[in-house]
Design an enzyme around this catalytic site. Structure first.
Site, PDB file in Angstrom:
ATOM      1  N   HIS A   8      53.453  39.206  36.750  1.00 11.24           N
ATOM      2  CA  HIS A   8      53.043  40.072  35.924  1.00 11.24           C
ATOM      3  C   HIS A   8      54.074  40.613  34.899  1.00 11.24           C
ATOM      4  O   HIS A   8      55.242  41.135  35.295  1.00 11.24           O
ATOM      5  CB  HIS A   8      52.340  41.270  36.794  1.00 11.24           C
TER       6      HIS A   8
ATOM      7  N   LYS B 153      46.998  41.109  33.236  1.00 15.87           N
ATOM      8  CA  LYS B 153      46.450  42.325  34.160  1.00 15.87           C
ATOM      9  C   LYS B 153      47.758  43.287  34.298  1.00 15.87           C
ATOM     10  O   LYS B 153      47.426  44.498  34.624  1.00 15.87           O
ATOM     11  CB  LYS B 153      46.320  41.877  35.590  1.00 15.87           C
TER      12      LYS B 153
END
Length: 447
Positions: free
Chosen positions: A51, A26
């Site tokens: 992330h 993501k």
């Protein structure tokens, strides 16, 4: 048609959510889409999320700060649905600043965020140790205190970011909360108690640094949107880890689904215009819990070992090896149902390069019964055997490809079947970790 920019009448908003058990890539997608956004919002989770961004070959790992921070001039919001460890947040800010990224003037933190404090971390670790020693089995938390902090929120006793502005109020609430948690730590979990003064002093030390970044996030998002700015809502973890809709109890402590973008940031659901679901071209999972399409990973030459090594499958936060398996499209059907996806982004397609055969899970067999969608009960999932469709692999490389028609024919056939089976269009394909390694079929910021 061009994506709407700031200054046009009414901005367009996109929600990015994971459709598997997290770690779908993501961060890269959010960073890529931020080129069309005025602001990026985190709306749930904490620094248990990881992330990893790769920009011109350089890796940056983020946990709490929205991925949009790597784009100059973009406002970054931490919404009320996020639990915040203030000490970790400041360390993350300092790491980015040391790398030359300007953060403090464009990071805004909701005053309603619950705080993660040291006793939450100790509770988290002690509970996992007790589960393991008693033979129940660990859930597989990150040990960051996320779950205990959400428990305090739901029990209406949490210390929140706004309490940092009021030292006397903070001290009073801290004493009461510490007494409760020390009782559990010592009396039930057989762990050491924590002392009040070091906790209070540490909190007051970070309070002065955080105060300039505190904001009414919902109001700011609404104002930016009404001024024509596009907003990007960044989810953490994945749909199948959602506290309500995931493989309970092997889940995280927050709602990871698209609908929580509204509740976790302070805007209405009418402001969620497009929902982008992120999925790997295969499936991974960190921690415990059922995983029907899981493959053995440890023996060289096996598909599981290939996915693990070529995909570099280790958790950004914990460093734990991710469990790997074929794409479970029947599980993704539930993610489509829950999130109301507008489109899909398939990531890590290049990891499948060179495999002679590729499989996709299209259902399950359990006690002689055929199931076409992932069950809701974790024990029932564990009893499921996957039903596969098989596809011819490809020997050509897809790494770095930026056009659909340049993909190998068999890769296109595989993706077209994924799209058809799940019933959601593939709008983007990621063919590598860098920003530029992206095939765009339909832009989420276009009407």
């Amino acid at each position: 048609m061009q994506a709407r920019k700031a200054g046009d009448a009414g901005g367009r908003n996109v929600v990015v959510v994971g459709t598997q058990w997290g770690d779908e890539g993501k961060g890269k997608v959010v960073d890529w889409l931020t080129d069309h956004a005025a602001a990026v919002v985190r709306f749930q989770g904490g620094h248990n999320a990881g992330h990893t961004l790769v920009i011109k070959g350089k890796k940056t790992a983020l946990q709490l700060i929205p991925s949009g921070v790597m784009r100059e001039g973009v406002a970054c919001y931490i919404g009320n649905g996020v639990v915040v460890d203030p000490t970790h947040l400041l360390l993350e800010i300092e790491r980015l600043e040391a790398a030359g990224v300007e953060v403090r003037s464009r990071l805004f933190i909701s005053e309603s965020c619950p705080l993660i404090l040291p006793f939450h971390v100790e509770l988290d670790k002690a509970r996992e140790a007790l589960r393991e020693s008693s033979g129940v089995g660990k859930i597989g938390t990150t040990g960051k205190g996320i779950g205990p902090a959400y428990e305090d929120k739901v029990a209406r006793r949490a210390l929140r970011v706004q309490d940092l502005k009021h030292p006397e109020r903070f001290a009073s609430k801290l004493r009461e909360l510490l007494e409760l948690h020390n009782f559990v730590l010592t009396g039930y979990l057989h762990a050491e108690p924590l002392e009040f003064q070091p906790l209070f002093d540490a909190a007051m030390k970070v309070a002065d640094q955080l105060r300039p970044m505190l904001a009414d996030v919902g109001v700011r998002i609404h104002a930016a949107n009404m001024a024509g700015g596009n907003v990007l809502f960044e989810g953490a973890q994945g749909t199948l880890l959602d506290i309500d809709h995931g493989t309970y109890p092997y889940v995280t402590s927050s709602n990871c689904v698209a609908g929580n973008a509204a509740a976790g940031s302070g805007v209405g659901p009418d402001k969620l215009h497009y929902i982008l679901g992120i999925t790997k071209a295969y499936t991974t999972r960190v921690g415990s819990g059922p995983f029907p399409t899981e493959l053995p990973m440890h023996e060289p030459g096996t598909v599981g070992h290939h996915l693990s090594t070529v995909g570099q499958e280790r958790g950004t936060v914990t460093g734990r090896a991710r469990r790997c398996g074929w794409l479970d499209a029947a599980a993704m059907k539930r993610s489509v149902l829950i999130n109301g996806l507008s489109g899909l982004c398939i990531t890590k397609l290049d990891v499948l390069d060179g495999l002679p055969e590729i499989k996709m899970g299209v259902g399950y067999e359990r006690d002689g019964e055929r199931l076409d969608i992932l069950p809701l009960d974790a024990d029932e999932i564990a009893a499921c055997k996957p039903v596969y469709e098989r596809f011819a692999g490809w020997s050509e490389t897809t790494a770095g490809v930026t056009r659909w028609d340049e993909l190998p024919l068999n890769a296109r056939r595989y993706l077209e079947r994924v799209q058809g089976f799940i019933g959601t269009p593939i709008d983007m394909v990621s063919t590598g970790p860098d920003r530029e390694h992206t095939i765009l079929l339909r832009h989420p910021y276009q009407n």
